[in-house]
Design a protein around this motif. Structure first.
Motif, PDB file in Angstrom:
ATOM      1  N   MET A   1       3.137   9.466  -3.235  1.00  0.00           N
ATOM      2  CA  MET A   1       1.921   8.841  -2.674  1.00  0.00           C
ATOM      3  C   MET A   1       2.472   7.746  -2.459  1.00  0.00           C
ATOM      4  N   ASP A   2       3.436   7.240  -2.072  1.00  0.00           N
ATOM      5  CA  ASP A   2       3.898   5.953  -1.814  1.00  0.00           C
ATOM      6  C   ASP A   2       3.856   5.197  -0.340  1.00  0.00           C
ATOM      7  N   VAL A   3       3.876   6.360   0.045  1.00  0.00           N
ATOM      8  CA  VAL A   3       2.790   5.289   1.002  1.00  0.00           C
ATOM      9  C   VAL A   3       1.955   4.991   1.042  1.00  0.00           C
ATOM     10  N   GLU A   4       0.859   5.917   0.814  1.00  0.00           N
ATOM     11  CA  GLU A   4      -0.275   5.371   0.821  1.00  0.00           C
ATOM     12  C   GLU A   4      -0.406   4.389  -0.173  1.00  0.00           C
ATOM     13  N   LEU A   5       0.303   4.598  -0.974  1.00  0.00           N
ATOM     14  CA  LEU A   5      -0.511   3.003  -2.156  1.00  0.00           C
ATOM     15  C   LEU A   5       0.448   2.077  -1.117  1.00  0.00           C
ATOM     16  N   GLN A   6       1.403   1.998  -0.387  1.00  0.00           N
ATOM     17  CA  GLN A   6       2.049   0.621   0.240  1.00  0.00           C
ATOM     18  C   GLN A   6       0.289   0.470   0.997  1.00  0.00           C
ATOM     19  N   ALA A   7       0.104   1.481   1.765  1.00  0.00           N
ATOM     20  CA  ALA A   7      -0.660   0.760   2.917  1.00  0.00           C
ATOM     21  C   ALA A   7      -2.575  -0.001   2.361  1.00  0.00           C
ATOM     22  N   PHE A   8      -2.367   1.313   1.363  1.00  0.00           N
ATOM     23  CA  PHE A   8      -3.750   0.206   0.096  1.00  0.00           C
ATOM     24  C   PHE A   8      -3.409  -1.154  -0.126  1.00  0.00           C
ATOM     25  N   PHE A   9      -3.119  -0.925  -1.360  1.00  0.00           N
ATOM     26  CA  PHE A   9      -2.582  -2.312  -1.520  1.00  0.00           C
ATOM     27  C   PHE A   9      -2.342  -3.249  -1.166  1.00  0.00           C
ATOM     28  N   GLU A  10      -1.892  -2.763   0.566  1.00  0.00           N
ATOM     29  CA  GLU A  10      -1.653  -4.335   1.489  1.00  0.00           C
ATOM     30  C   GLU A  10      -2.679  -4.400   1.727  1.00  0.00           C
ATOM     31  N   ARG A  11      -3.615  -3.555   2.688  1.00  0.00           N
ATOM     32  CA  ARG A  11      -4.755  -3.598   3.526  1.00  0.00           C
ATOM     33  C   ARG A  11      -5.390  -4.296   2.477  1.00  0.00           C
ATOM     34  N   LYS A  12      -5.546  -3.872   1.195  1.00  0.00           N
ATOM     35  CA  LYS A  12      -6.519  -4.519   0.326  1.00  0.00           C
ATOM     36  C   LYS A  12      -6.163  -6.007  -0.173  1.00  0.00           C
ATOM     37  N   LEU A  13      -5.820  -6.170  -0.630  1.00  0.00           N
ATOM     38  CA  LEU A  13      -5.359  -7.401  -0.437  1.00  0.00           C
ATOM     39  C   LEU A  13      -5.318  -8.512   0.427  1.00  0.00           C
ATOM     40  N   SER A  14      -5.121  -8.053   1.780  1.00  0.00           N
ATOM     41  CA  SER A  14      -5.379  -8.945   3.083  1.00  0.00           C
ATOM     42  C   SER A  14      -6.534  -9.044   3.459  1.00  0.00           C
ATOM     43  N   ASP A  15      -7.168  -8.166   3.016  1.00  0.00           N
ATOM     44  CA  ASP A  15      -8.529  -8.534   3.745  1.00  0.00           C
ATOM     45  C   ASP A  15      -9.255  -8.907   2.992  1.00  0.00           C
ATOM     46  N   ARG A  16      -8.902  -8.882   1.389  1.00  0.00           N
ATOM     47  CA  ARG A  16      -9.622  -9.597   0.017  1.00  0.00           C
ATOM     48  C   ARG A  16     -10.727  -9.246  -0.736  1.00  0.00           C
ATOM     49  N   THR A  17     -10.704  -7.150  -0.522  1.00  0.00           N
ATOM     50  CA  THR A  17     -11.648  -6.264  -1.403  1.00  0.00           C
ATOM     51  C   THR A  17     -10.905  -5.980  -2.271  1.00  0.00           C
ATOM     52  N   LEU A  18      -9.593  -6.764  -2.523  1.00  0.00           N
ATOM     53  CA  LEU A  18      -8.858  -5.940  -4.007  1.00  0.00           C
ATOM     54  C   LEU A  18      -8.527  -7.347  -4.887  1.00  0.00           C
ATOM     55  N   ILE A  19      -8.445  -7.710  -5.754  1.00  0.00           N
ATOM     56  CA  ILE A  19      -7.569  -8.940  -6.515  1.00  0.00           C
ATOM     57  C   ILE A  19      -7.400  -8.398  -7.989  1.00  0.00           C
ATOM     58  N   GLN A  20      -6.475  -8.201  -8.335  1.00  0.00           N
ATOM     59  CA  GLN A  20      -5.644  -7.674  -8.883  1.00  0.00           C
ATOM     60  C   GLN A  20      -4.815  -8.775  -9.771  1.00  0.00           C
ATOM     61  N   TRP A  21      -4.851  -8.524 -11.050  1.00  0.00           N
ATOM     62  CA  TRP A  21      -4.418  -9.327 -12.461  1.00  0.00           C
ATOM     63  C   TRP A  21      -3.110  -8.746 -12.938  1.00  0.00           C
ATOM     64  N   LEU A  22      -1.809  -9.935 -12.817  1.00  0.00           N
ATOM     65  CA  LEU A  22      -0.564  -8.924 -13.834  1.00  0.00           C
ATOM     66  C   LEU A  22      -0.506  -9.915 -14.818  1.00  0.00           C
ATOM     67  N   VAL A  23       0.144  -9.195 -15.299  1.00  0.00           N
ATOM     68  CA  VAL A  23       0.020  -9.383 -17.218  1.00  0.00           C
ATOM     69  C   VAL A  23       2.067  -9.512 -17.248  1.00  0.00           C
ATOM     70  N   GLU A  24       2.282 -10.764 -17.679  1.00  0.00           N
ATOM     71  CA  GLU A  24       3.915 -11.456 -17.148  1.00  0.00           C
ATOM     72  C   GLU A  24       4.616 -11.234 -18.732  1.00  0.00           C
ATOM     73  N   ASP A  25       6.283 -10.809 -19.269  1.00  0.00           N
ATOM     74  CA  ASP A  25       5.822 -11.057 -20.754  1.00  0.00           C
ATOM     75  C   ASP A  25       7.339 -11.508 -19.940  1.00  0.00           C
ATOM     76  N   GLN A  26       7.931 -12.382 -20.414  1.00  0.00           N
ATOM     77  CA  GLN A  26       9.182 -12.845 -19.523  1.00  0.00           C
ATOM     78  C   GLN A  26       9.127 -12.693 -18.153  1.00  0.00           C
ATOM     79  N   ASP A  27      10.126 -11.948 -17.335  1.00  0.00           N
ATOM     80  CA  ASP A  27       9.714 -11.709 -16.259  1.00  0.00           C
ATOM     81  C   ASP A  27       9.663  -9.733 -15.948  1.00  0.00           C
ATOM     82  N   GLU A  28       9.332  -8.666 -17.158  1.00  0.00           N
ATOM     83  CA  GLU A  28       8.242  -8.073 -16.998  1.00  0.00           C
ATOM     84  C   GLU A  28       6.979  -8.368 -16.555  1.00  0.00           C
TER      85      GLU A  28
END
Length: 154
Positions: free
Chosen positions: A33-60
């Motif tokens: 589902m890589d193509v679909e996931l990539q399209a989803f995240f790109e579209r939702k981040l671009s139109d600002r209907t998704l906000i995702q937070w990430l938590v990093e420990d060092q660079d991971e």
């Protein structure tokens, strides 16, 4: 630990985290589902209907959580019709029990408040239910689901 909002440059990591989350929940990776996931995240981040937070420990990246914004017809109980859906909650097994999911959830709820939305819903895994209950989420029988793919197989 560093908490930050994801950007379009994080899509590849977001895809991997989503797949890890699904596998962690016991869902077999039966399709690519890589193509679909990539399209989803790109579209939702671009139109600002998704906000995702990430938590990093060092660079991971060790945890994530997202909120999706939806608009429904206004109702007497929600006159704007706007709702938010919490999704993609995942914490690497080595980092669980440290309050990371609780902190992510607090950040997501604040995003919803800042957007002026008063209704949040989510689908909780068994592992996530205690965290959501402690935070004040109530279980509801409000929604029903029809799986058209399953119906087609009958």
């Amino acid at each position: 630990m560093r908490y930050r909002k994801a950007t379009i440059n994080d899509v590849a990591q977001m895809m991997e985290l989503r797949k890890r989350q699904l596998i962690d929940e016991g869902i077999e990776p039966s399709v690519n589902m890589d193509v679909e996931l990539q399209a989803f995240f790109e579209r939702k981040l671009s139109d600002r209907t998704l906000i995702q937070w990430l938590v990093e420990d060092q660079d991971e990246v060790v945890a994530c959580g997202a909120v999706l914004f939806y608009e429904f017809p206004p109702s007497y109980t929600n006159k704007t019709g706007k709702k938010a859906y919490i999704a993609n909650m995942f914490t690497d097994g080595n980092y669980r029990g440290r309050g990371i999911a609780k902190e992510l959830l607090a950040k997501l709820v604040e995003e919803v408040r800042a957007a002026g939305i008063s209704r949040i819903w989510l689908g909780a895994s068994e592992m996530g239910r205690p965290i959501y209950r402690k935070f004040g989420f109530m279980e509801s029988d409000e929604y029903m689901e029809l799986d058209l793919a399953r119906e087609a197989m009958k």
